[in-house]
Design a protein around this motif. Structure first.
Motif, PDB file in Angstrom:
ATOM      1  N   TYR A  54     -37.403 -14.472  19.516  1.00  0.00           N
ATOM      2  CA  TYR A  54     -38.079 -15.106  20.964  1.00  0.00           C
ATOM      3  C   TYR A  54     -36.806 -15.508  21.953  1.00  0.00           C
ATOM      4  O   TYR A  54     -36.745 -15.045  22.926  1.00  0.00           O
ATOM      5  CB  TYR A  54     -39.092 -15.996  20.877  1.00  0.00           C
ATOM      6  CG  TYR A  54     -39.738 -16.363  22.172  1.00  0.00           C
ATOM      7  CD1 TYR A  54     -40.685 -15.370  22.734  1.00  0.00           C
ATOM      8  CD2 TYR A  54     -39.577 -17.523  22.718  1.00  0.00           C
ATOM      9  CE1 TYR A  54     -41.312 -15.638  23.869  1.00  0.00           C
ATOM     10  CE2 TYR A  54     -40.069 -17.683  24.183  1.00  0.00           C
ATOM     11  CZ  TYR A  54     -41.082 -16.797  24.310  1.00  0.00           C
ATOM     12  OH  TYR A  54     -41.553 -17.094  25.671  1.00  0.00           O
ATOM     13  N   LEU A  79     -42.408 -19.628  21.976  1.00  0.00           N
ATOM     14  CA  LEU A  79     -43.223 -18.674  21.540  1.00  0.00           C
ATOM     15  C   LEU A  79     -44.466 -19.243  20.971  1.00  0.00           C
ATOM     16  O   LEU A  79     -45.556 -18.560  21.379  1.00  0.00           O
ATOM     17  CB  LEU A  79     -42.370 -18.020  20.556  1.00  0.00           C
ATOM     18  CG  LEU A  79     -43.350 -16.854  19.670  1.00  0.00           C
ATOM     19  CD1 LEU A  79     -43.679 -15.808  20.632  1.00  0.00           C
ATOM     20  CD2 LEU A  79     -42.626 -16.295  18.441  1.00  0.00           C
ATOM     21  N   THR A  90     -50.835 -20.447  16.075  1.00  0.00           N
ATOM     22  CA  THR A  90     -49.395 -20.977  15.867  1.00  0.00           C
ATOM     23  C   THR A  90     -48.875 -21.125  14.408  1.00  0.00           C
ATOM     24  O   THR A  90     -47.806 -20.848  14.270  1.00  0.00           O
ATOM     25  CB  THR A  90     -49.194 -22.261  16.660  1.00  0.00           C
ATOM     26  OG1 THR A  90     -50.067 -23.109  16.168  1.00  0.00           O
ATOM     27  CG2 THR A  90     -49.642 -22.155  17.942  1.00  0.00           C
ATOM     28  N   PHE A 142     -38.877 -17.559  16.037  1.00  0.00           N
ATOM     29  CA  PHE A 142     -38.221 -18.479  17.180  1.00  0.00           C
ATOM     30  C   PHE A 142     -36.816 -17.833  17.551  1.00  0.00           C
ATOM     31  O   PHE A 142     -36.742 -17.816  18.916  1.00  0.00           O
ATOM     32  CB  PHE A 142     -38.138 -19.741  16.561  1.00  0.00           C
ATOM     33  CG  PHE A 142     -39.658 -20.388  16.453  1.00  0.00           C
ATOM     34  CD1 PHE A 142     -40.773 -19.843  16.927  1.00  0.00           C
ATOM     35  CD2 PHE A 142     -39.759 -21.821  15.666  1.00  0.00           C
ATOM     36  CE1 PHE A 142     -41.882 -20.562  16.524  1.00  0.00           C
ATOM     37  CE2 PHE A 142     -40.812 -22.266  15.809  1.00  0.00           C
ATOM     38  CZ  PHE A 142     -41.942 -21.848  15.932  1.00  0.00           C
ATOM     39  N   GLY A 157     -36.829 -21.201  21.102  1.00  0.00           N
ATOM     40  CA  GLY A 157     -37.582 -20.050  20.733  1.00  0.00           C
ATOM     41  C   GLY A 157     -38.962 -20.672  20.318  1.00  0.00           C
ATOM     42  O   GLY A 157     -39.954 -20.006  20.310  1.00  0.00           O
ATOM     43  N   SER A 158     -39.124 -21.983  20.149  1.00  0.00           N
ATOM     44  CA  SER A 158     -40.415 -22.606  20.014  1.00  0.00           C
ATOM     45  C   SER A 158     -41.586 -22.239  21.078  1.00  0.00           C
ATOM     46  O   SER A 158     -42.580 -22.549  21.073  1.00  0.00           O
ATOM     47  CB  SER A 158     -40.256 -23.962  19.556  1.00  0.00           C
ATOM     48  OG  SER A 158     -39.799 -24.806  20.656  1.00  0.00           O
ATOM     49  N   GLN A 214     -40.453 -18.997  11.356  1.00  0.00           N
ATOM     50  CA  GLN A 214     -39.248 -19.465  12.064  1.00  0.00           C
ATOM     51  C   GLN A 214     -38.449 -18.662  12.481  1.00  0.00           C
ATOM     52  O   GLN A 214     -37.782 -18.636  13.727  1.00  0.00           O
ATOM     53  CB  GLN A 214     -38.494 -20.457  11.202  1.00  0.00           C
ATOM     54  CG  GLN A 214     -39.293 -21.933  10.833  1.00  0.00           C
ATOM     55  CD  GLN A 214     -39.762 -22.550  11.874  1.00  0.00           C
ATOM     56  OE1 GLN A 214     -38.857 -23.239  12.771  1.00  0.00           O
ATOM     57  NE2 GLN A 214     -41.085 -22.936  12.080  1.00  0.00           N
ATOM     58  N   MET A 235     -33.661 -22.360  18.092  1.00  0.00           N
ATOM     59  CA  MET A 235     -35.031 -22.603  17.421  1.00  0.00           C
ATOM     60  C   MET A 235     -35.724 -23.501  18.470  1.00  0.00           C
ATOM     61  O   MET A 235     -37.096 -23.110  18.553  1.00  0.00           O
ATOM     62  CB  MET A 235     -34.746 -23.603  16.059  1.00  0.00           C
ATOM     63  CG  MET A 235     -34.228 -22.863  14.885  1.00  0.00           C
ATOM     64  SD  MET A 235     -35.504 -21.428  14.544  1.00  0.00           S
ATOM     65  CE  MET A 235     -34.203 -20.154  15.072  1.00  0.00           C
TER      66      MET A 235
END
Length: 168
Positions: free
Chosen positions: A75, A41, A64, A72, A38-39, A69, A35
């Motif tokens: 990604y 993104l 955003t 994330f 992936g954030s 979630q 996560m």
């Protein structure tokens, strides 16, 4: 055969339980790092169209706050696949252990089959991915699916042979 007090015998069940406990311990950390990675993104607006698929299903992603979630994880799997792969392997190990431990032979076979087919479908869906990460993730899903289907087949064979023995 006499065992010393305090010595744990490593039989098949103990090894499975140890693997389950290790997976259960690693899973939250791997998921957290997935996560976190992936954030990224949130800062990659050009990728919102390609990686924010879950968010896009609820409407257009314009800020955003619109990003789900789950995106994330997607990604991270595409661009930084290590932790999503570890998360997926741990989750599969936990699911297969629960199936092995708590379901009877026929349900065991069906449960493993479902995990196997779902993994293979996911792997086939991602196989044509344009990023290196999605290719790695696809391979891992295909291997997990094959392993789960082998377990389902083994459950079928052992359940089938047990029913033949019981009817004799």
């Amino acid at each position: 055969m006499k065992h010393e007090k305090g010595v744990i015998e490593l039989n098949k069940r103990n090894v499975k339980t140890l693997i389950f406990l290790v997976s259960l311990t690693i899973l939250p950390f791997a998921f957290y790092f997935s996560m976190y990675e992936g954030s990224a993104l949130l800062e990659d607006e050009f990728e919102w169209k390609n990686s924010a698929k879950v968010s896009a299903s609820a409407g257009e992603v314009t800020k955003t706050g619109d990003i789900n979630q789950v995106d994330f994880f997607i990604y991270a799997a595409k661009f930084r696949p290590f932790f999503p792969i570890v998360t997926t392997i741990c989750a599969a190990v936990i699911a297969l252990w629960v199936i092995d431990r708590f379901l009877k032979a026929r349900a065991h076979m069906i449960g493993n089959g479902i995990v196997g087919f779902a993994s293979i479908i996911g792997g086939l869906y991602l196989i044509s991915g344009v990023t290196e990460g999605s290719s790695y993730f696809s391979i891992v899903l295909l291997l997990l699916g094959a392993a789960a289907l082998l377990l389902a087949f083994r459950s079928f064979r052992s359940g089938h042979s047990r029913s033949i023995l019981n009817h004799s």
